[in-house]
Design a protein around this motif. Structure first.
Motif, PDB file in Angstrom:
ATOM      1  N   ARG B  53       0.826  -1.215   0.000  1.00 21.51           N
ATOM      2  CA  ARG B  53       0.000   0.000   0.000  1.00 21.51           C
ATOM      3  C   ARG B  53       0.852   1.252   0.000  1.00 21.51           C
ATOM      4  O   ARG B  53       0.474   2.271  -0.576  1.00 21.51           O
ATOM      5  N   GLY B  56       2.006   1.673  -3.473  1.00 23.81           N
ATOM      6  CA  GLY B  56       0.902   2.150  -4.307  1.00 23.81           C
ATOM      7  C   GLY B  56       0.440   3.548  -3.943  1.00 23.81           C
ATOM      8  O   GLY B  56      -0.468   4.089  -4.566  1.00 23.81           O
ATOM      9  N   GLN B  58      -1.176   4.465  -1.275  1.00 20.94           N
ATOM     10  CA  GLN B  58      -2.455   4.524  -0.556  1.00 20.94           C
ATOM     11  C   GLN B  58      -2.268   4.911   0.897  1.00 20.94           C
ATOM     12  O   GLN B  58      -3.218   5.303   1.557  1.00 20.94           O
ATOM     13  N   TYR B  82      -2.253   9.470  -9.567  1.00 23.03           N
ATOM     14  CA  TYR B  82      -3.224   8.700 -10.351  1.00 23.03           C
ATOM     15  C   TYR B  82      -2.637   8.343 -11.714  1.00 23.03           C
ATOM     16  O   TYR B  82      -2.864   7.257 -12.223  1.00 23.03           O
ATOM     17  N   ARG B  85      -0.447   5.448 -11.118  1.00 23.30           N
ATOM     18  CA  ARG B  85      -1.176   4.216 -10.817  1.00 23.30           C
ATOM     19  C   ARG B  85      -1.734   3.553 -12.070  1.00 23.30           C
ATOM     20  O   ARG B  85      -1.964   2.350 -12.083  1.00 23.30           O
ATOM     21  N   LYS B  86      -1.955   4.357 -13.113  1.00 26.73           N
ATOM     22  CA  LYS B  86      -2.433   3.756 -14.360  1.00 26.73           C
ATOM     23  C   LYS B  86      -1.388   2.799 -14.910  1.00 26.73           C
ATOM     24  O   LYS B  86      -1.705   1.933 -15.713  1.00 26.73           O
ATOM     25  N   MET B  88       0.441   0.915 -12.932  1.00 28.46           N
ATOM     26  CA  MET B  88       0.645  -0.146 -11.947  1.00 28.46           C
ATOM     27  C   MET B  88      -0.631  -0.985 -11.843  1.00 28.46           C
ATOM     28  O   MET B  88      -1.727  -0.455 -11.869  1.00 28.46           O
ATOM     29  N   MET B  90      -2.612  -4.018  -9.469  1.00 28.75           N
ATOM     30  CA  MET B  90      -2.513  -4.664  -8.167  1.00 28.75           C
ATOM     31  C   MET B  90      -3.564  -5.751  -8.078  1.00 28.75           C
ATOM     32  O   MET B  90      -4.717  -5.550  -8.436  1.00 28.75           O
ATOM     33  N   PHE B 109     -13.600  -2.275 -17.115  1.00 28.40           N
ATOM     34  CA  PHE B 109     -13.696  -1.058 -16.289  1.00 28.40           C
ATOM     35  C   PHE B 109     -12.526  -0.088 -16.468  1.00 28.40           C
ATOM     36  O   PHE B 109     -12.741   1.081 -16.799  1.00 28.40           O
ATOM     37  N   VAL B 113     -12.829   3.677 -18.173  1.00 19.59           N
ATOM     38  CA  VAL B 113     -12.585   4.897 -17.404  1.00 19.59           C
ATOM     39  C   VAL B 113     -11.422   5.695 -17.983  1.00 19.59           C
ATOM     40  O   VAL B 113     -11.485   6.915 -18.060  1.00 19.59           O
ATOM     41  N   HIS B 114     -10.365   4.983 -18.387  1.00 19.87           N
ATOM     42  CA  HIS B 114      -9.151   5.718 -18.733  1.00 19.87           C
ATOM     43  C   HIS B 114      -8.900   5.888 -20.227  1.00 19.87           C
ATOM     44  O   HIS B 114      -7.971   6.580 -20.615  1.00 19.87           O
ATOM     45  N   ARG B 158      -8.052  -8.001 -15.072  1.00 17.89           N
ATOM     46  CA  ARG B 158      -8.380  -6.590 -14.918  1.00 17.89           C
ATOM     47  C   ARG B 158      -7.114  -5.779 -14.628  1.00 17.89           C
ATOM     48  O   ARG B 158      -6.941  -4.672 -15.140  1.00 17.89           O
ATOM     49  N   MET B 168       1.501  -5.828  -8.671  1.00 23.10           N
ATOM     50  CA  MET B 168       1.758  -6.250  -7.297  1.00 23.10           C
ATOM     51  C   MET B 168       0.721  -7.305  -6.912  1.00 23.10           C
ATOM     52  O   MET B 168      -0.471  -7.117  -7.129  1.00 23.10           O
TER      53      MET B 168
ATOM     54  N   MET C 135      -6.442   1.998  -6.670  1.00 19.28           N
ATOM     55  CA  MET C 135      -5.234   1.516  -7.335  1.00 19.28           C
ATOM     56  C   MET C 135      -5.385   1.527  -8.858  1.00 19.28           C
ATOM     57  O   MET C 135      -4.407   1.468  -9.574  1.00 19.28           O
ATOM     58  N   ALA C 137      -6.495   4.006 -10.299  1.00 11.79           N
ATOM     59  CA  ALA C 137      -6.494   5.438 -10.582  1.00 11.79           C
ATOM     60  C   ALA C 137      -7.901   5.986 -10.789  1.00 11.79           C
ATOM     61  O   ALA C 137      -8.132   6.868 -11.606  1.00 11.79           O
TER      62      ALA C 137
END
Lengths: 159, 272, 259
Positions: B53, B56, B58, B82, B85-86, B88, B90, B109, B113-114, B158, B168, C135, C137
């Motif tokens: 964490r 990451g 968090q 952010y 994190r795209k 990475m 987990m 998902f 979103v991205h 995912r 991770m 995580m 994002a």
């Protein structure tokens, strides 16, 4: 996951039902349709005593609801009550010499202002004053007068 | 494999973390080499998941730096974090699939979103990712209909949806039957080589990790006890290391929680 | 020193409560800051209005109808003694529009939708779905909390309006249909005594305030829940209890200010 189409239909239905409910509360349950302040003109009347008259009490002519009491104030010079009457635009041909009186609906009902039309050509305009105004009957005064008269009547008989 | 600084994707220096005054990690240094599988091992409750964490972003560390691909995670502003994190992925212990979305939508998902990819491209990508974990046929199922192992594989699909640079794994083998463990081990290795990923596995399953990891860090009591290749660690002279690797109930890590003397305590009066 | 111990305990409880309120307020602010993210798409919102609003329709409509009918019955029995049964419409409508509509809807809403929201968000926390989102994002406040918050906030006033309208119909059905109150008098008395500006609008404002509070409590309790099965069940209970207290307390204050 629930079908997107069904979700949207259901949400649409929900909005329609709640709009219908709001329209009903506005039009049917409350007085938005019956009387709105915008389409009204205001006249005032001076009463010696308004009794239990309240703001928003109805104003009637020949028993027909034509307006509402907009405000009740005290004239600080003459010590009488200034009652502002908001009358619907539709009834704009009320003669200038109309008289006003505070009446009670039924024995224990609420009080309202009744207008009695006069005969003059000129009509009431916004801001005009109704000259003839008859005060509310106050129960204590009526009873007092009644008792006094009765007692006086007894005396007359004895003499 | 001697931790050449330029080869590492993740560099952790002097990392400390406390929770309610309790020391979880104390002055930890780690190097995660690019393109390899690095395992972080240790007994339960020694802050392995916490370490993930922290990497990451968090959790904020008490002290120290965590550098990923040249970026210091604790110092990053939220948008930059952010963005990082795209890149990475987990894999959570339970899979953490969104329970109101189908398998397909779960994998789709991150893409939805991205990215602004057209629907048919998303479909192809999702099917490719699901094919990679062998669950293309299960795409219409809901997460509640999956077994634990399948849920983890979907979560893995995912996690790699956006083609991350590193992934991770938080306790990927815990509570799985031997066949599933085998599948997950194979997947981790496969993805690592075919996608050129950098993998970090947090686990306490000695055998599985020794089989697939290139390098192992062993953490206990908030410190790095030892690190090295699986064979090097197996030859370690440390008694604690041998106890951990062989799963002995008593040894340098005591069986008993610290307590006062047993006999004395029994003889003490009740109204202590 | 036993009394010092209990004093300390009392102090701890107070401090914990203050800390929770602080967290609640910060959370509220971050939700408000994330509100513009709604522009992204209405799909999430529609989905939430469905599960928060549409699925509450049944209990709201049934309760509204039965409350209206009971009001009609009880009101009639009381008013008939004064020969004032004509005022039944007014009595029913005023109590529904001003008080019972907003308050009962908010209480029922807390039980039906608020608790479900808390449980849902809490479970997403337990199963690390919120963490996984972070995580990936994706800000869970924007993705999970805001659509639910806004859906609850929109749905409650709508449900309250439906509750009141159906309640009035229930009162009408009992009064005019069963007890023989003149139906014309029922509606005209109601119309002349219920003011749109003061009664209906104020009732609406109340339900909007309750909507904000109920939505806030429900999503906060879910987000703040201890991520265990027990924590979620406690959070769900807290949502219902706290919403009830907040709504009843606010109702008194609002009534004192408005009427």
């Amino acid at each position: 996951m629930i079908n997107k189409r069904w979700v949207e239909i259901a949400v649409g239905g929900f909005v329609v039902i709640s709009l219908a409910a709001m329209v009903m509360l506005a039009m049917k349950v409350s007085n938005l349709s019956a009387f709105s302040a915008e389409g009204a003109y205001e006249v005032e009347a001076h009463f010696q005593n308004v009794g239990g008259l309240k703001v928003r009490a109805p104003v009637t002519m020949a028993g027909v609801h034509i307006g509402r009491v907009a405000a009740i104030e005290l004239d600080s010079q003459r010590f009488d009550a200034v009652v502002k009457l908001a009358i619907d635009e539709k009834f704009n041909r009320i003669p200038l010499d109309t008289s006003a009186a505070v009446f009670t609906a039924g024995l224990l009902g609420e009080q309202y202002v009744a207008l009695e039309p006069g005969g003059e050509e000129k009509t009431l305009k916004n801001g005009d004053r109704i000259r003839i105004a008859q005060s509310a009957m106050v129960m204590e005064q009526i009873l007092g007068q009644f008792i006094f008269n009765a007692a006086a009547g007894d005396k007359d008989k004895k003499n | 494999m001697n931790g050449n600084a330029d080869d590492s994707l993740v560099k952790v220096r002097g990392l400390s973390f406390r929770r309610n005054e309790r020391v979880i990690l104390e002055n930890v240094d780690l190097d995660i080499p690019r393109g390899k599988i690095t395992a972080i091992m240790g007994p339960s409750g020694t802050g392995k998941t916490t370490l993930l964490r922290l990497i990451g972003g968090q959790l904020p560390p008490l002290q120290g730096s965590i550098e990923i691909d040249g970026l210091n995670v604790p110092a990053l502003k939220l948008p930059a974090l952010y963005e990082l994190r795209k890149r990475m992925g987990m894999l959570f212990q339970t899979g953490a699939l969104f329970s109101d979305l189908t398998v397909f939508e779960n994998v789709a998902f991150p893409l939805r979103v991205h990215t602004r990819l057209p629907e048919n491209l998303i479909r192809d990508l999702v099917l490719m990712k699901l094919q990679a974990v062998g669950l293309r046929g299960a795409r219409r199922l809901m997460p509640a209909e999956l077994s634990g192992g399948m849920a983890r594989r979907v979560a893995l699909a995912r996690a790699i949806a956006l083609d991350p640079m590193m992934i991770m794994y938080d306790e990927p083998f815990t509570g799985q039957d031997p066949i599933t463990v085998g599948i997950i081990m194979k997947l981790i290795q496969q993805l690592n080589t075919t996608l050129g990923l950098t993998s970090i596995i947090v686990s306490h399953d000695v055998l599985e990790v020794s089989a697939i990891a290139d390098y192992i860090y062993v953490i206990a009591d908030g410190r790095v006890m030892e690190h090295g290749t699986p064979t090097a660690l197996g030859r370690s002279q440390s008694a604690w290391m041998q106890q951990f690797l062989q799963g002995l109930p008593d040894g340098p890590a005591p069986f008993h929680y610290p307590a006062s003397d047993y006999a004395t305590e029994l003889l003490e009066a009740d109204d202590a | 020193m036993i009394w010092l111990d209990s004093l300390q305990e009392f102090g701890q409880i107070t401090l914990k409560a203050i800390a929770r309120m602080g967290r609640g307020n910060l959370f509220f602010l971050s939700v408000l800051r994330a509100l513009p993210s709604l522009r992204g798409g209405t799909d999430l919102l529609a989905q939430q209005i469905y599960s928060v609003g549409v699925l509450s329709l049944q209990i709201i409509m049934v309760s509204g109808l039965s409350v209206g009918m009971v009001l009609g019955l009880q009101g009639y029995n009381m008013l008939v003694d004064f020969g004032a049964e004509q005022s039944l419409g007014q009595a029913t409508a005023l109590s529904l529009v001003r008080e019972l509509g907003p308050v009962l809807t908010a209480l029922l809403f807390a039980g039906r939708a608020g608790s479900a929201l808390t449980a849902e968000i809490g479970l997403m926390k337990v199963t690390e779905q919120l963490s996984a989102m972070e995580m990936m994002a994706v800000d869970p406040i924007k993705r999970v909390i805001v659509p639910r918050f806004v859906a609850a906030l929109i749905s409650l006033p709508m449900l309250a309006a439906i509750f009141s309208a159906i309640g009035v119909l229930g009162g009408f059905f009992v009064g005019a249909g069963l007890l023989g109150v003149d139906s014309g008098a029922f509606w005209s008395q109601m119309q002349s005594k219920v003011s749109f500006g003061e009664d209906v609008l104020n009732g609406f404002i109340k339900s909007v305030v309750f909507g904000v509070v109920a939505a806030w409590i429900a999503v906060f309790e879910g987000y703040d829940a201890v991520p265990t099965t027990e924590g979620v069940s406690r959070a769900t209970t807290r949502t219902v209890v706290e919403t009830a207290f907040a709504v009843l307390g606010l109702d008194f204050i609002l009534t004192a200010v408005m009427f």
